[in-house]
Design a protein around this motif. Structure first.
Motif, PDB file in Angstrom:
ATOM      1  N   GLU A 111      36.127  46.845  35.156  1.00  0.00           N
ATOM      2  CA  GLU A 111      35.863  45.410  35.310  1.00  0.00           C
ATOM      3  C   GLU A 111      34.391  45.085  35.085  1.00  0.00           C
ATOM      4  O   GLU A 111      33.519  45.936  35.269  1.00  0.00           O
ATOM      5  CB  GLU A 111      36.307  44.955  36.709  1.00  0.00           C
ATOM      6  CG  GLU A 111      36.311  43.456  36.923  1.00  0.00           C
ATOM      7  CD  GLU A 111      37.181  42.723  35.920  1.00  0.00           C
ATOM      8  OE1 GLU A 111      36.753  42.591  34.741  1.00  0.00           O
ATOM      9  OE2 GLU A 111      38.269  42.261  36.295  1.00  0.00           O
ATOM     10  N   LYS A 139      36.947  35.699  37.767  1.00  0.00           N
ATOM     11  CA  LYS A 139      38.189  36.305  37.291  1.00  0.00           C
ATOM     12  C   LYS A 139      39.395  35.566  37.837  1.00  0.00           C
ATOM     13  O   LYS A 139      39.345  34.960  38.910  1.00  0.00           O
ATOM     14  CB  LYS A 139      38.267  37.781  37.721  1.00  0.00           C
ATOM     15  CG  LYS A 139      37.055  38.600  37.359  1.00  0.00           C
ATOM     16  CD  LYS A 139      36.848  38.703  35.857  1.00  0.00           C
ATOM     17  CE  LYS A 139      35.549  39.437  35.557  1.00  0.00           C
ATOM     18  NZ  LYS A 139      35.355  39.669  34.144  1.00  0.00           N
ATOM     19  N   SER A 140      40.483  35.655  37.081  1.00  0.00           N
ATOM     20  CA  SER A 140      41.746  35.039  37.473  1.00  0.00           C
ATOM     21  C   SER A 140      42.833  36.089  37.264  1.00  0.00           C
ATOM     22  O   SER A 140      43.228  36.373  36.134  1.00  0.00           O
ATOM     23  CB  SER A 140      41.996  33.797  36.610  1.00  0.00           C
ATOM     24  OG  SER A 140      43.187  33.158  36.980  1.00  0.00           O
ATOM     25  N   TYR A 141      43.281  36.693  38.367  1.00  0.00           N
ATOM     26  CA  TYR A 141      44.249  37.788  38.294  1.00  0.00           C
ATOM     27  C   TYR A 141      45.669  37.256  38.470  1.00  0.00           C
ATOM     28  O   TYR A 141      45.940  36.416  39.328  1.00  0.00           O
ATOM     29  CB  TYR A 141      43.965  38.836  39.366  1.00  0.00           C
ATOM     30  CG  TYR A 141      42.640  39.528  39.176  1.00  0.00           C
ATOM     31  CD1 TYR A 141      42.457  40.442  38.154  1.00  0.00           C
ATOM     32  CD2 TYR A 141      41.573  39.252  40.015  1.00  0.00           C
ATOM     33  CE1 TYR A 141      41.241  41.074  37.966  1.00  0.00           C
ATOM     34  CE2 TYR A 141      40.353  39.881  39.834  1.00  0.00           C
ATOM     35  CZ  TYR A 141      40.192  40.786  38.808  1.00  0.00           C
ATOM     36  OH  TYR A 141      38.982  41.401  38.621  1.00  0.00           O
ATOM     37  N   CYS A 142      46.570  37.778  37.653  1.00  0.00           N
ATOM     38  CA  CYS A 142      47.979  37.381  37.681  1.00  0.00           C
ATOM     39  C   CYS A 142      48.635  37.804  38.986  1.00  0.00           C
ATOM     40  O   CYS A 142      48.451  38.931  39.453  1.00  0.00           O
ATOM     41  CB  CYS A 142      48.711  38.018  36.505  1.00  0.00           C
ATOM     42  SG  CYS A 142      50.487  37.730  36.491  1.00  0.00           S
ATOM     43  N   TYR A 147      45.268  40.162  34.203  1.00  0.00           N
ATOM     44  CA  TYR A 147      44.730  38.805  34.208  1.00  0.00           C
ATOM     45  C   TYR A 147      45.828  37.770  33.969  1.00  0.00           C
ATOM     46  O   TYR A 147      46.822  38.032  33.277  1.00  0.00           O
ATOM     47  CB  TYR A 147      43.654  38.649  33.123  1.00  0.00           C
ATOM     48  CG  TYR A 147      42.545  39.644  33.266  1.00  0.00           C
ATOM     49  CD1 TYR A 147      41.613  39.519  34.283  1.00  0.00           C
ATOM     50  CD2 TYR A 147      42.451  40.726  32.402  1.00  0.00           C
ATOM     51  CE1 TYR A 147      40.599  40.453  34.443  1.00  0.00           C
ATOM     52  CE2 TYR A 147      41.449  41.665  32.551  1.00  0.00           C
ATOM     53  CZ  TYR A 147      40.523  41.517  33.572  1.00  0.00           C
ATOM     54  OH  TYR A 147      39.533  42.449  33.731  1.00  0.00           O
ATOM     55  N   CYS A 148      45.639  36.589  34.494  1.00  0.00           N
ATOM     56  CA  CYS A 148      46.543  35.461  34.277  1.00  0.00           C
ATOM     57  C   CYS A 148      46.403  34.949  32.849  1.00  0.00           C
ATOM     58  O   CYS A 148      45.290  34.857  32.332  1.00  0.00           O
ATOM     59  CB  CYS A 148      46.169  34.346  35.255  1.00  0.00           C
ATOM     60  SG  CYS A 148      47.039  32.798  34.997  1.00  0.00           S
ATOM     61  N   ASP A 149      47.523  34.656  32.209  1.00  0.00           N
ATOM     62  CA  ASP A 149      47.493  34.030  30.882  1.00  0.00           C
ATOM     63  C   ASP A 149      48.249  32.699  30.877  1.00  0.00           C
ATOM     64  O   ASP A 149      48.548  32.166  29.819  1.00  0.00           O
ATOM     65  CB  ASP A 149      48.052  34.971  29.814  1.00  0.00           C
ATOM     66  CG  ASP A 149      49.558  35.130  29.899  1.00  0.00           C
ATOM     67  OD1 ASP A 149      50.166  34.665  30.885  1.00  0.00           O
ATOM     68  OD2 ASP A 149      50.145  35.714  28.965  1.00  0.00           O
ATOM     69  N   LYS A 174      42.038  33.895  42.166  1.00  0.00           N
ATOM     70  CA  LYS A 174      40.739  33.689  41.537  1.00  0.00           C
ATOM     71  C   LYS A 174      39.640  34.197  42.443  1.00  0.00           C
ATOM     72  O   LYS A 174      39.677  33.967  43.663  1.00  0.00           O
ATOM     73  CB  LYS A 174      40.527  32.209  41.229  1.00  0.00           C
ATOM     74  CG  LYS A 174      41.540  31.694  40.224  1.00  0.00           C
ATOM     75  CD  LYS A 174      41.304  30.239  39.899  1.00  0.00           C
ATOM     76  CE  LYS A 174      42.332  29.770  38.880  1.00  0.00           C
ATOM     77  NZ  LYS A 174      42.160  28.377  38.495  1.00  0.00           N
TER      78      LYS A 174
END
Ligand code: FES
Length: 82
Positions: A15, A20-23, A33-35, A49
Motif C-alpha cells: 500500500e 483509500k476506499s476499500y471494498c 479497492y472499491c470500484d 474509507k
C-alpha cells in the motif's frame, strides 16, 4: 445473487499513503479497492474509507469480521465454515 469475488482470507498489498476506499461488498473488479460495484449490484454496502499514512505491506480484511478495519486481525482463521 452469486457469491462475491473474494474469500475470507485477507488480500495482501503493497500500500501507498493516501486516501483509500476499500471494498466491503466483495464485487469489485479492483479488490481490495472499491470500484463502485456496490451500487451497480445494489448490495446496500458502502466502501470503508480511510487515510493510509505509511507505505508498506498491508493485509486488507475480506471476512468483514475484523476488530481493526480495514486491516486483517486474524479473525478469518477462527470463523467456522458452514
Ligand atoms: S465495490 Fe464493493 S464496496 Fe464498492
Amino acid at each position: 445473487m452469486a457469491d462475491p469475488k473474494h474469500g475470507d482470507a485477507p488480500i495482501v498489498i503493497d500500500e501507498t499513503p493516501g486516501r483509500k476506499s476499500y471494498c466491503t461488498c466483495g464485487w469489485s473488479d479492483k479488490l481490495p479497492y472499491c470500484d463502485g460495484a456496490h451500487n451497480r449490484m445494489e448490495t446496500g454496502c458502502v466502501p470503508f474509507k480511510c487515510e493510509v499514512t505509511e507505505a508498506g505491506k498491508k493485509a486488507v480484511c475480506q471476512c468483514h469480521q475484523t476488530g481493526n478495519p480495514p486491516w486483517c486481525d486474524g479473525t478469518h482463521s477462527r470463523l467456522k465454515k458452514g
